[in-house]
Each structure stands twice: as C-alpha cells, then as structure tokens.
Design a protein around this motif. Structure first.
Motif, PDB file in Angstrom:
ATOM      1  N   THR A 118       0.774  -1.291  -0.007  1.00  0.00           N
ATOM      2  CA  THR A 118      -0.019   0.004  -0.085  1.00  0.00           C
ATOM      3  C   THR A 118       0.788   1.237  -0.096  1.00  0.00           C
ATOM      4  OG1 THR A 118       0.177  -0.149   2.331  1.00  0.00           O
ATOM      5  CG2 THR A 118      -2.007  -1.082   1.074  1.00  0.00           C
ATOM      6  N   SER A 119       2.126   1.141  -0.237  1.00  0.00           N
ATOM      7  CA  SER A 119       2.919   2.291  -0.155  1.00  0.00           C
ATOM      8  C   SER A 119       2.806   3.219  -1.417  1.00  0.00           C
ATOM      9  CB  SER A 119       4.543   1.708  -0.228  1.00  0.00           C
ATOM     10  OG  SER A 119       4.894   1.255  -1.503  1.00  0.00           O
ATOM     11  N   ASN A 120       3.402   4.422  -1.521  1.00  0.00           N
ATOM     12  CA  ASN A 120       3.081   5.099  -2.671  1.00  0.00           C
ATOM     13  C   ASN A 120       4.393   4.921  -3.737  1.00  0.00           C
ATOM     14  OD1 ASN A 120       5.402   6.240  -1.510  1.00  0.00           O
ATOM     15  ND2 ASN A 120       4.035   8.392  -1.204  1.00  0.00           N
ATOM     16  N   GLN A 121       5.159   3.744  -3.684  1.00  0.00           N
ATOM     17  CA  GLN A 121       6.205   3.689  -4.581  1.00  0.00           C
ATOM     18  C   GLN A 121       5.827   2.418  -5.474  1.00  0.00           C
ATOM     19  OE1 GLN A 121       9.087   3.918  -1.297  1.00  0.00           O
ATOM     20  NE2 GLN A 121      10.227   4.883  -2.660  1.00  0.00           N
ATOM     21  N   ALA A 122       5.801   2.735  -6.996  1.00  0.00           N
ATOM     22  CA  ALA A 122       4.969   1.632  -7.620  1.00  0.00           C
ATOM     23  C   ALA A 122       5.844   0.301  -7.877  1.00  0.00           C
ATOM     24  CB  ALA A 122       5.092   2.174  -9.064  1.00  0.00           C
ATOM     25  N   LEU A 123       7.248   0.654  -7.796  1.00  0.00           N
ATOM     26  CA  LEU A 123       8.214  -0.650  -7.888  1.00  0.00           C
ATOM     27  C   LEU A 123       8.096  -1.614  -6.516  1.00  0.00           C
ATOM     28  CD1 LEU A 123      11.518   0.883  -9.635  1.00  0.00           C
ATOM     29  CD2 LEU A 123       9.803  -0.702 -10.550  1.00  0.00           C
ATOM     30  N   GLN A 125       5.475  -1.528  -4.313  1.00  0.00           N
ATOM     31  CA  GLN A 125       3.960  -2.244  -4.700  1.00  0.00           C
ATOM     32  C   GLN A 125       4.182  -3.506  -5.387  1.00  0.00           C
ATOM     33  OE1 GLN A 125       1.522   1.332  -6.006  1.00  0.00           O
ATOM     34  NE2 GLN A 125       0.140   0.575  -4.172  1.00  0.00           N
ATOM     35  N   LEU A 126       4.872  -3.456  -6.622  1.00  0.00           N
ATOM     36  CA  LEU A 126       4.853  -4.517  -7.644  1.00  0.00           C
ATOM     37  C   LEU A 126       5.429  -5.559  -6.920  1.00  0.00           C
ATOM     38  CD1 LEU A 126       4.050  -5.744 -10.478  1.00  0.00           C
ATOM     39  CD2 LEU A 126       6.152  -4.526 -11.091  1.00  0.00           C
ATOM     40  N   LEU A 132       3.268 -11.746  -2.382  1.00  0.00           N
ATOM     41  CA  LEU A 132       2.055 -12.120  -1.991  1.00  0.00           C
ATOM     42  C   LEU A 132       1.517 -13.382  -3.186  1.00  0.00           C
ATOM     43  CD1 LEU A 132       0.206  -8.906  -0.753  1.00  0.00           C
ATOM     44  CD2 LEU A 132       0.625 -10.940   0.477  1.00  0.00           C
ATOM     45  N   HIS A 133       1.925 -13.101  -4.243  1.00  0.00           N
ATOM     46  CA  HIS A 133       1.300 -14.059  -5.212  1.00  0.00           C
ATOM     47  C   HIS A 133       2.255 -15.450  -5.107  1.00  0.00           C
ATOM     48  CE1 HIS A 133      -0.077 -15.539  -9.173  1.00  0.00           C
ATOM     49  NE2 HIS A 133       1.166 -15.616  -9.426  1.00  0.00           N
TER      50      HIS A 133
END
Length: 493
Positions: A118-123, A125-126, A132-133
C-alpha cells in the motif's frame, strides 16, 4: 448432466420399464458426476524476462533472520533500489514451501508486506504483490489464511490503471479464493462480484484472461450456488461473458477458454439457466460450435480442444432445461448445420483427443432426445454409418452411440425403417457378444424398440443370430420370450 429422455415408448411388459428405469438411474449418476467434476487449480504468474535473467540462481531456503533482514531493508533501506532488491530476494525465497511456512510464522511479516503493498512507490508495490502471489500459490491452506489481510487491498487495486498490476492481483486473488473459505467470506461483502464485473470491460486481453481464471475459481466454491452465482447472474457478467464467446476475428482463444469454463460452472449450478437462455446463450454457443468445427478443419492448433470441451458441455447441459424448448428451437440454427459441425468435431476428437468423444456424443444424445427434426437430420445426412463406426472405440462410447440410436428408434416406425437392417443388424450381433453389461443392456433396449416398430426385425434377427446367441447374456435371454411374442403379433396381426 445427461438429459433423460421422456417416455415415448408404449409399455411392453415390465422388462421395458425395468430397462428404462436402470437407464434413468445411470443418467442421474452421470449428471451428478458431471456437476462434481471441477477444475480447481492454481496458477503462477512470473515475469519471463526476470526469470531468465535470474535463471542461474538457485532458490535458497530462507531462515527467520534472513527474512527479517529482507523485510527491514525493504521498509527502511536508504535507496529505493536497495529496498526493491530486498523484496526480490524475499520473493525468490518464497518460491520454496519451507520459506513460506517460516514467513507466515514470523510476527508482523504479513503486516509489513501489506504496508509495502500500500506504499506510494510503484516498484515496491509491484514486488510486494509478487511476494503475495508466491504465497498464494502455496498448497498449504494456512498460507492462504495468512494472506487474508492483503485481499481487500488486492480487490481495491482491480480498479487501477496498470494492466500488469491488475493481472497480478487477479491471479493472486484467484489462487486465494479457491484455497480459503475465509477469503471468500471477506471478499463477497466487500464487492468482489461488482469489481470483477467492472474488470470485464478491460480492453487488455491479459487482464480478461486473468479475470476469467479468478471468476472460475470463485464459481467453483462449495457455497457458490447459494451465495455467489445468484450475485453473478444479477450482475452484467453473463452478458459480457457471452459477448466474449461470440465467434469472429476478435475471439481470443485464451480468454474464451476461461470464460467458457465460467459459463459451464454457472450452468451446472442450475440456479437460473432460463435467464442465460433468454440472454442468448444457446445461440452464442451454437454459433461458436460451428466456428470451432470450421477451425479444426483448417488448423493443427492443439489448443482448440481446450475450448471445444466446455462449449460442448455448456450446450449439452442447457439443452436439458425446459426453457431450451421454448425459444424457437435449439440454438435457432438449422439442424443440419449443427449436426454436421458436431460430427466434424467427433472426427477431430477421434484422431486428436479420443478422451473427448463422450462429450460430443453426450451433446448428440441431448440434441436427439426429444427432437424428431434432429433425428431426421441424422438420417438425411447419412450420419448413422459414421456413428456406428464409433462403436469400436470403447465401451463408454458404445453406450452413448447406442443411446443416440435409441433416441432415433423411439421416434417411431418411419425412423426404424431407416435404421434396419443395414449395418445395424451385424453391429448389434457384435455388441451382444461383448462382456460389458451396459453395452449389452443398451443393445437390448435398441432391439426392443426395433421389434416394437418393425415387427419383421424380430424374425430377421432370430434367423441371423440363432437362439443360442440370445442366451449368451442374462438380459438378452430374458428378452427371448418377448421377442417371440412380438414375432407372433407381427405374423398374426
């Protein structure tokens, strides 16, 4: 589910009724088996380029200290690249079941991962989503339960703008949904069905294929008929599913396969198949059947059977619905076109996927069960002989072929004239000599119909077979007296 034929036979002693009763019992058992044969699975989505770049590395089992260190660096690393590398290392470790077990036992590990998600850093987050996957792919139910705090966020991100991220969230949710009832209980009131309905309008094929997978997992839940499928039928999902199954240049095989199975699970639930029929399911599936028959003639693509199987099952099951007979005829298509397409697919199955032959014959049974026009087309297209050639494939196939022939024969004398004697007489003599009781029983039932509507058939059969052939099986021996009675009726009017 197998469509039971309605009684068009006039009673001829208790023997006929006993045979028909046994067949109804067999068909009920087959229907139950079809409903319960599910395709629950899990899928792993990994970046191929990344996997190739890391191909030389061996997956290392991580201990508690290493996991804690990677989580600390991911949270508080000085540079974003350092934080990302820590999550990549953690993700690789989570590919091992032992690391997964260690991870979920560590207090605060999932909470930390959710925080990065839920952070604001896209990398970050991915990479957190990829971790989790990996966890979602575990075969241990405890691991899926541990991921529960992340599911609400994964659901929220389905409305995002990155197709790759949405695809990853969908596959992760699909894996977790099938494993954990707790996950489904949490996601249903949070609106997973409306979220999926919104996703299905995506222009990205990768998203649609992932969505089909996630939805198919949801539809296979044990509580689906009561709690999930009514919500799905009340949404826009069925209309969009049928649109995605429309034949034409825009049809994508991967997407169509996923949603054809979704439709199969909905139909098998029998919650409201009449609604699907009024929305054009029979017509769409019928046209798709014609398109697939044309496709198997012009390509060697081995993936086509993946779509043919659920399409044939959907059609078979929808034809058992009373509503199917009130929409202007099955599929609004010419009988000849449907049968021609089906026999093309039967030939394809015979040479490429013989295990799917029963699926096609099941559909043929349901088409001919209560439709004189389809039986007429079967005869006018000279398809009886190709049908008889399938008797040598297996006992299961033989029973289905004989059942279709019974469907034709019970339509009356005019139909029996086309069946008898021809190739049918020597064929029945061969099937009566088999040891399989189901094949013999179905052969006996076909003989009874022929004797009923073609009195001369009894005499011809007895002359060619001899009474000793009738004594080879108990069921056939019991038929002997009735054969003689029928013969006397034919001779003396």
């Amino acid at each position: 589910m197998w469509r039971g034929r309605r009684g068009l036979l006039r009673p001829l002693g208790c023997g006929v009724e006993e045979l028909r009763c046994r067949r109804r019992e067999r068909e009920a058992a087959l229907r139950k088996a079809r409903r319960e044969q599910q395709l629950v699975s899990k899928r792993l989505l990994r970046d191929e380029a990344t996997e190739e770049a890391e191909g030389g590395r061996v997956v290392v089992i991580l201990g508690e200290a290493q996991i804690q260190e990677f989580l600390r660096l991911a949270q508080r690393g000085i540079e974003e690249k350092e934080r990302e590398r820590a999550l990549v290392s953690l993700r690789r470790g989570l590919q091992h079941p032992e690391t997964q077990q260690t991870f979920i036992r560590l207090e605060g590990s999932i909470r930390t991962l959710v925080g990065l998600l839920t952070s604001n850093q896209a990398l970050l987050q991915l990479e957190a989503a990829r971790c989790l996957h990996e966890l979602s792919h575990s075969q241990q139910s405890a691991v899926a339960e541990a991921c529960l705090p992340a599911t609400s966020y994964l659901l929220t991100y389905l409305s995002g703008h990155s197709p790759d991220f949405i695809e990853l969230c969908l596959y992760t949710l699909g894996n977790l949904i099938v494993e954990s009832e707790a996950v489904r209980r949490q996601l249903l009131p949070q609106g997973i069905v409306p979220a999926l309905a919104a996703c299905i309008q995506s222009p990205h094929l990768t998203v649609l294929e992932a969505l089909g997978y996630a939805l198919s997992q949801l539809l296979q839940a044990k509580e689906a008929p009561e709690k999930i499928i009514p919500l799905v039928l009340g949404s826009t999902l069925p209309q969009h599913i049928l649109q995605l199954l429309q034949p034409g240049p825009k049809l994508n095989l991967g997407v169509a396969v996923e949603f054809a199975w979704c439709l199969h699970y909905i139909i098998c639930s029998q919650v409201n198949n009449a609604l699907l029929i009024t929305q054009g399911a029979l017509t769409t599936l019928g046209l798709l059947l014609l398109d697939l028959a044309a496709a198997v003639q012009r390509t060697e693509d081995a993936g086509l059977e993946l779509l043919v199987c659920p399409v044939v099952r959907c059609l078979s099951n929808l034809l058992t619905e009373a509503a199917a007979e009130t929409v202007g005829g099955p599929m609004h298509l010419q009988d000849e076109r449907v049968l021609a397409a089906l026999f093309i697919l039967l030939q394809f199955f015979l040479h490429k996927q013989p295990s799917l032959l029963p699926e096609g014959l099941w559909l043929l049974n349901n088409l001919t069960a209560n439709s004189p026009s389809f039986c007429t087309s079967l005869i006018s297209l000279d398809l009886i002989e190709p049908l008889l050639h399938l008797l040598s494939v297996s006992n299961v196939v033989s029973v289905l072929v004989l059942t279709v022939l019974c469907n034709v024969a019970e339509k009356g004398p005019a139909y029996c004239q086309y069946l008898w004697p021809g190739l049918l007489l020597p064929t029945l003599l061969d099937t009566l000599a088999l040891s399989d009781t189901e094949v013999v029983g179905q052969s006996v039932e076909l003989l009874q119909l022929l004797f009923l509507y073609q009195p001369g058939a009894a005499q011809a059969f007895l002359q060619q077979s001899g009474l000793q052939a009738l004594k080879r099986h108990e069921e056939v021996a019991q038929l002997q007296d009735r054969v003689h009675a029928l013969q006397q009726t034919a001779l003396h009017g």
